[in-house]
Write an enzyme that holds these catalytic residues in place. Structure first.
Site, PDB file in Angstrom:
ATOM      1  N   THR A 263      -5.539  11.751   2.212  1.00 40.72           N
ATOM      2  CA  THR A 263      -6.684  11.349   1.396  1.00 40.72           C
ATOM      3  C   THR A 263      -7.632  10.460   2.183  1.00 40.72           C
ATOM      4  OG1 THR A 263      -7.324  10.011  -0.548  1.00 40.72           O
ATOM      5  CG2 THR A 263      -5.257   9.447   0.526  1.00 40.72           C
ATOM      6  N   ASP A 264      -8.910  10.484   1.801  1.00 41.96           N
ATOM      7  CA  ASP A 264      -9.874   9.589   2.438  1.00 41.96           C
ATOM      8  C   ASP A 264      -9.632   8.131   2.077  1.00 41.96           C
ATOM      9  OD1 ASP A 264     -10.675   9.693  -0.212  1.00 41.96           O
ATOM     10  OD2 ASP A 264     -12.768  10.190   0.206  1.00 41.96           O
ATOM     11  N   GLU A 265      -8.794   7.894   1.070  1.00 40.51           N
ATOM     12  CA  GLU A 265      -8.543   6.514   0.651  1.00 40.51           C
ATOM     13  C   GLU A 265      -7.809   5.697   1.712  1.00 40.51           C
ATOM     14  OE1 GLU A 265      -7.486   5.626  -3.399  1.00 40.51           O
ATOM     15  OE2 GLU A 265      -7.999   7.647  -4.042  1.00 40.51           O
TER      16      GLU A 265
ATOM     17  N   LYS B 247       0.107   6.562   1.389  1.00 42.67           N
ATOM     18  CA  LYS B 247      -0.403   7.756   2.072  1.00 42.67           C
ATOM     19  C   LYS B 247      -0.693   7.458   3.539  1.00 42.67           C
ATOM     20  CE  LYS B 247      -1.225  11.283   0.571  1.00 42.67           C
ATOM     21  NZ  LYS B 247      -0.355  12.486   0.503  1.00 42.67           N
TER      22      LYS B 247
ATOM     23  N   TYR C 217      -1.094   2.931  -3.529  1.00 46.17           N
ATOM     24  CA  TYR C 217      -1.190   4.381  -3.330  1.00 46.17           C
ATOM     25  C   TYR C 217      -1.719   4.729  -1.945  1.00 46.17           C
ATOM     26  CZ  TYR C 217      -3.486   8.910  -3.179  1.00 46.17           C
ATOM     27  OH  TYR C 217      -3.941  10.145  -2.777  1.00 46.17           O
ATOM     28  N   SER C 218      -2.896   4.186  -1.614  1.00 47.24           N
ATOM     29  CA  SER C 218      -3.486   4.521  -0.320  1.00 47.24           C
ATOM     30  C   SER C 218      -2.621   4.017   0.836  1.00 47.24           C
ATOM     31  CB  SER C 218      -4.910   3.969  -0.204  1.00 47.24           C
ATOM     32  OG  SER C 218      -4.954   2.571  -0.369  1.00 47.24           O
TER      33      SER C 218
ATOM     34  N   ASP D 274      13.309  17.969  -5.630  1.00 48.05           N
ATOM     35  CA  ASP D 274      12.694  16.701  -5.222  1.00 48.05           C
ATOM     36  C   ASP D 274      12.704  16.598  -3.700  1.00 48.05           C
ATOM     37  OD1 ASP D 274      12.003  14.041  -4.754  1.00 48.05           O
ATOM     38  OD2 ASP D 274      13.170  13.289  -6.454  1.00 48.05           O
TER      39      ASP D 274
ATOM     40  N   GLU E 151       2.802  11.105  -5.294  1.00 49.49           N
ATOM     41  CA  GLU E 151       2.320  10.293  -6.412  1.00 49.49           C
ATOM     42  C   GLU E 151       0.909   9.869  -6.028  1.00 49.49           C
ATOM     43  OE1 GLU E 151       3.704   9.608  -9.245  1.00 49.49           O
ATOM     44  OE2 GLU E 151       5.770  10.301  -8.928  1.00 49.49           O
TER      45      GLU E 151
ATOM     46  N   LEU F 195       8.416  18.734 -10.794  1.00 44.78           N
ATOM     47  CA  LEU F 195       7.941  18.763 -12.185  1.00 44.78           C
ATOM     48  C   LEU F 195       8.081  17.405 -12.848  1.00 44.78           C
ATOM     49  CD1 LEU F 195       9.202  22.276 -13.425  1.00 44.78           C
ATOM     50  CD2 LEU F 195       6.957  21.650 -12.492  1.00 44.78           C
TER      51      LEU F 195
END
Length: 334
Positions: free
Chosen positions: A125-127, A157, A153-154, A59, A84, A35
């Protein structure tokens, strides 16, 4: 079977919870979410009381907490939606992304090995593939496209994906990975394009569009994405990656104009702002593998999906206002 679904109070995770809790009454689902700002207890509040649903606040980076949870619940399946995910925030503060997206994944997999999890699924993700040129519509991301990231970010991931593959090869953890294109639908936090446009248009505020709005994204309805995740978790081959795309490529500017038209708002609200650093040009996914191996397909066209999505936000302005005011943070009482 007993499932642990991390990030289950976020946008995609909460939609997944609604889908599976209803569809599989004989399975049990533990929804874990820290949260943080993008996790909203209101998204899954109406599931409380369901016999096959339990919410736990926690967490994924807390190793002792995760170990105790796995020991107590004895999960069969782990699905990791927790992440994130906002690119702009990752540019401002990369560290949080590395901690949650990579270390959190490691903590979950260590517990999965210790407690003999039958399947660990990583939602990616595709990123991680980087981007494609705007003038080559014939090019698509496949599962064999090399990883070539553009943002913190990418990169976080992609790092998590590599770690998942390593844990499968080194420790024999039964893993799968899904990589999806841009999601849209109910419960999306108003920091992403579509809810930003809707919330600002409701107030007749200026709507920021990066650069000239020509960047292309492939859009998938969150329900179609989650149907794909469910199929992969239950029927996908261990050690494999599956792409889930919407076959709905649109420029950012086109998406904004479509929403404004549906809302009866003027395009004069659009204002072009300085482009994002390292902004990817185009995403486009080839989902042939999931379609052929799992029988997965989309149930939404973008035209149908975006209409339903805009209508949902217009009917749920209280939900939107609750987030914009910050009141949603008080929804869950320990």
């Amino acid at each position: 079977m007993k499932f642990l679904v991390t990030g289950g109070a976020g946008f995609i995770g909460s939609n997944y919870m609604h889908y599976v809790v209803e569809k599989y009454p004989n399975d049990s689902f533990v929804c874990l979410d820290a949260l943080t700002y993008a996790g909203n207890y209101n998204n899954i509040k109406d599931l409380e009381g369901k016999k096959n649903f339990t919410f736990v606040k926690g967490d994924i980076t807390n190793r002792d907490f995760i170990d105790e949870l796995f020991k107590k619940e004895q999960f069969d399946i782990v699905i990791n939606f927790a992440a994130e995910s906002h690119v702009d925030n990752s540019i401002k503060n990369p560290g949080i992304f590395l901690t949650t997206n990579i270390i959190g994944t490691q903590v979950l997999m260590d517990a999965s090995i210790k407690y003999n999890i039958k399947r660990y699924h990583q939602v990616s993700t595709d990123e991680v593939y980087g981007d494609l040129p705007l003038d080559r519509p014939d090019l698509l991301f496949t599962e064999d496209t090399p990883i070539h990231t553009s943002s913190p970010y990418s990169s976080s991931k992609a790092g998590a994906d590599l770690l998942v593959n390593a844990y499968h090869r080194t420790f024999g953890l039964p893993t799968t990975i899904s990589r999806c294109s841009n999601n849209y639908g109910p419960y999306q936090f108003p920091e992403k394009l579509i809810p930003v446009v809707i919330s600002k248009a409701l107030k007749n505020e200026k709507i920021p569009v990066y650069g000239n709005g020509s960047n292309v994204r492939d859009w998938i309805h969150v329900i179609d994405h989650n149907i794909g995740v469910d199929l992969i978790v239950r029927n996908g081959k261990v050690g494999e990656v599956y792409n889930l795309g919407g076959h709905s490529e649109k420029t950012s500017l086109d998406v904004v104009k479509i929403i404004l038209k549906q809302m009866g708002k003027s395009e004069e609200l659009i204002t072009f702002v300085e482009d994002r650093k390292g902004h990817d040009l185009r995403y486009a996914i080839d989902s042939t593998k999931a379609e052929k191996e799992l029988g997965w397909d989309r149930t939404y066209t973008f035209e149908k999906g975006i209409k339903e999505t805009v209508d949902w936000y217009l009917k749920n302005t209280d939900w939107l206002d609750n987030i914009l005011s910050g009141e949603y943070k008080q929804a869950y009482k320990d």
